[in-house]
Design an enzyme around this catalytic site. Structure first.
Site, short mmCIF file in Angstrom:
data_model
loop_
_atom_site.label_atom_id
_atom_site.label_comp_id
_atom_site.label_asym_id
_atom_site.label_seq_id
_atom_site.Cartn_x
_atom_site.Cartn_y
_atom_site.Cartn_z
N ASP A 48 -3.99 -1.13 -1.39
CA ASP A 48 -2.60 -1.53 -1.31
C ASP A 48 -2.55 -3.05 -1.24
OD1 ASP A 48 0.28 -1.26 -0.72
OD2 ASP A 48 -0.31 -1.99 1.27
N ASP A 86 -2.18 0.20 4.86
CA ASP A 86 -1.80 -0.12 6.24
C ASP A 86 -0.44 0.41 6.63
OD1 ASP A 86 -0.31 -1.92 4.62
OD2 ASP A 86 -0.05 -3.25 6.35
N ASP A 134 1.72 4.28 2.67
CA ASP A 134 0.36 4.53 2.19
C ASP A 134 -0.19 5.84 2.71
OD1 ASP A 134 0.26 2.01 0.90
OD2 ASP A 134 -0.23 1.05 2.79
#
Length: 656
Positions: A376, A575, A579
């Site tokens: 990410d 995080d 996600d």
């Protein structure tokens, strides 16, 4: 009117479904139990087996010969009779899970560790029972109870690790506020979020969470959507803007018309995606488990062959059966059960010293087989907060002078972009200037008087409103915008004085982390909901192989699944709440330690230092541990290869 069920009511009604027999890694005897109940049940079985194994060992030949214990048998019983009585709770309580699991495996026409353990424990105990009832001789009570204790201990630890799945769902549910302010007859009334229905008008005050998905009807504000979308910058909302439940209203007051409630909200959909990914994710098996299929054959065929050979050479049935049972018991993976956990303990210990916390053995093993790492962007590869990256000044304007005036005006604002400019000016140790007549222009910027100058700072719409012509700065603005930067226009006394480029800056170690992953032969993919220009800018800086941008939160898991469908072993690093489904879907989920509790609970391992450089470290530890596990298994198999002929009586001295 019929009320819809809330996000919490929806998920809590299904969260315990994670504790299905499949979630129990194929273990039988847990139908209908919650995950917490399963963990407690396995713990109790282990404790019972361990407690009764201790006295059995004390009064066994091992206790006498190895530990020099000479304790009188209670009640004047024979040692084997006393051991039989002590073994009953172990066999008929602790070990029933093995027998039930073996029966399930055989019905499914497969052989697994449960079959192997059930055969070894059952055969050893039944043989010992017959011997005890027919007068007493060599028995295996201590062997079968200690074996059961070790295997139950391993299964207990496995289930404790899997219990985190439920915690992840519960943490997700806690994001939604329990109460909402609904306007009834023009007055705000606090009601449970579960009772909000489509069409209700909600009052959302500064600092409050938005209860459900909706559309802004009145007011303007900045909304922090990072916990759901991953977007690092706050998003301006005005009448007509859509808002997402569980996001945080930063400054202004909003009136929001509810459009989606209960199971239809974005948060509820994320909960559903996490549940589906965790239920569909095939449980990884340890190396010892993969050897179980063949060990069952070795145990059964070896035991049967030993019995047949000794009967053919004329030995009594009792002696032939003793050798056969010895072969079956020694084939059961005592050594394998020690070889694998030993390597796992060392690997997890090394990881902990380096800030890499492996939550279970499956994650440690899987980390050795990863071929693609998906990262990410916001908060993982980048810091997750805006920073000044470029300052462009018009002719005749000094950079320090520009920053001094702009920072003075922005110091009165609460907008994240304004805070980034102030931090940048403070880092350059520029003298502060007093600002008067501050005016916040929602969605546009801010205006103030600083040292006698009218300073306007904001976006293009503010410049147009102030009649500011960008002139020679127009091309520079377009260049900065094309590279994914947010451009702040600064005007002094109606003249364009400069541009400030602001972006989410990469972490200092991100580039090195990507290089080290490449050195390990791993492909690096960046997955983000940000626009393509911003994603490409970061990817070019860091040397990332593939960029997948403008992905909606609910689609991240699908993108990971597409990579898996191409035959890749995929690790996902993230995080945020957005996600979590992708972390659960991936073969290996890695959570940044500074991330949300949801991401940490869903992942297989946690990078406590929030450092991308720990990703290659974790994979190297996994590879090293797997290599050591194979070495240990080699020694264990070698031991069995030597011990089997001895157990079968091949080296028994010939009778005189």
């Amino acid at each position: 009117m019929r009320r819809r069920r809330s996000n919490r009511a929806l998920a809590l009604s299904t969260v315990e479904n994670l504790a299905s027999p499949h979630a129990a890694m194929g273990h039988g005897g847990h139908d209908g139990m919650s995950m917490a109940g399963m963990v407690a049940d396995m713990r109790n079985r282990f404790l019972a087996a361990a407690l009764f194994s201790i006295p059995i060992v004390i009064w066994s030949p091992i206790g006498k010969d190895v530990f020099n214990l000479d304790v009188p048998v209670p009640f004047g019983l024979r040692e084997d009779v006393w051991a039989l009585l002590l073994s009953l709770p172990v066999i008929f309580y602790s070990c029933t899970i093995f027998f039930d699991g073996a029966w399930r495996a055989l019905r499914a026409r497969t052989l697994d560790m449960m079959v192997l353990v059930a055969v070894a424990v059952g055969a050893g105990w039944l043989y010992s029972l017959v011997v005890t009832l027919t007068g007493g001789d060599d028995v295996f009570y201590e062997a079968v109870t200690v074996l059961a204790s070790f295997v139950l201990l391993g299964h207990w630890f496995e289930m404790r690790a899997r219990g985190g799945a439920n915690d992840a769902i519960r943490t997700l549910l806690d994001l939604a506020p329990p109460k909402a302010l609904v306007l009834r007859d023009g007055e705000p009334v606090e009601v449970p979020t579960a009772e909000v229905v489509v069409g209700d008008l909600l009052l959302v005050r500064p600092g409050a969470k938005i209860a459900v998905d909706g559309v802004v009807e009145e007011g303007s504000s900045e909304v922090d959507e990072s916990m759901v979308t991953g977007e690092s910058l706050t998003v301006h909302k005005e009448p007509g803007s859509e808002v997402v439940g569980a996001t945080i209203n930063a400054n202004g007051t909003l009136r929001v018309r509810a459009t989606k409630v209960g199971t239809d909200t974005a948060l509820a959909q994320i909960v559903k995606l996490v549940q589906e990914a965790q239920n569909s994710k095939a449980p990884g098996q340890r190396l010892a488990d993969r050897a179980a299929f063949w060990l069952v054959f070795v145990a059964l065929i070896g035991g049967a062959a030993t019995l047949a050979v000794w009967l053919l050479v004329g030995r009594p049935f009792g002696e032939a059966m003793l050798f056969a049972i010895t072969v079956v018991v020694i084939t059961c993976p005592d050594a394998l059960g020690l070889a694998t956990p030993t390597a796992i303990m060392v690997g997890t210990g090394l990881g902990a010293k380096r800030g890499v916390l492996f939550k279970n053995a499956v994650g440690l093993e899987t980390s050795a087989r990863i071929g693609t790492v998906v990262m990410d962007k916001t908060g993982t590869l980048t810091k997750g907060e805006p920073e000044v990256t470029d300052v462009v000044t018009a002719d005749g304007v000094g950079e320090d002078d520009l920053l001094r005036l702009v920072a003075a005006a922005e110091r009165e604002s609460e907008h994240p972009l304004a805070e980034a400019v102030v931090r940048y000016a403070e880092a350059k140790r520029l003298a502060t200037e007093p600002a008067d007549g501050f005016e916040n222009v929602p969605g546009h910027g801010a205006i103030a008087r600083v040292s006698g100058h009218r300073v306007a700072v904001g976006n293009r719409r503010l410049a147009e409103r102030e009649g500011v012509d960008l002139a020679e700065l127009a091309d520079e603005r377009d260049k900065l915008a094309a590279t994914g930067r947010t451009v702040v226009i600064a005007a002094i006394d109606g003249r364009a004085a400069g541009l400030i480029g602001i972006a989410d800056a990469p972490r200092e170690t991100s580039s090195t982390a990507v290089q080290e992953l490449h050195a390990l032969g791993i492909e690096v993919v960046m997955l983000t909901g940000d626009n393509q220009a911003t994603a490409d800018r970061i990817a070019e800086q860091l040397g990332i192989d593939t960029v997948i941008a403008e992905v909606l939160p609910g689609d991240k898991a699908a993108k990971v699944a597409e990579l898996q469908a191409a035959g890749r072993k995929v690790a996902m690093v993230g995080d945020g709440v957005n996600d979590a489904p992708a972390l659960a879907q991936a073969d290996l989920g890695l959570a940044i330690g500074a991330g949300t509790d949801v991401a940490i609970e869903t992942a297989d391992l946690v990078l406590m230092r929030s450092d991308p450089l720990d990703v290659p470290t974790a994979l190297r530890i996994g590879r090293g541990t797997l290599r050591k596990m194979r070495q240990n298994l080699g020694w264990a198999i070698g031991y069995n290869a030597i011990a089997l002929p001895i157990a079968a009586g091949v080296f028994e001295p010939a009778s005189a």
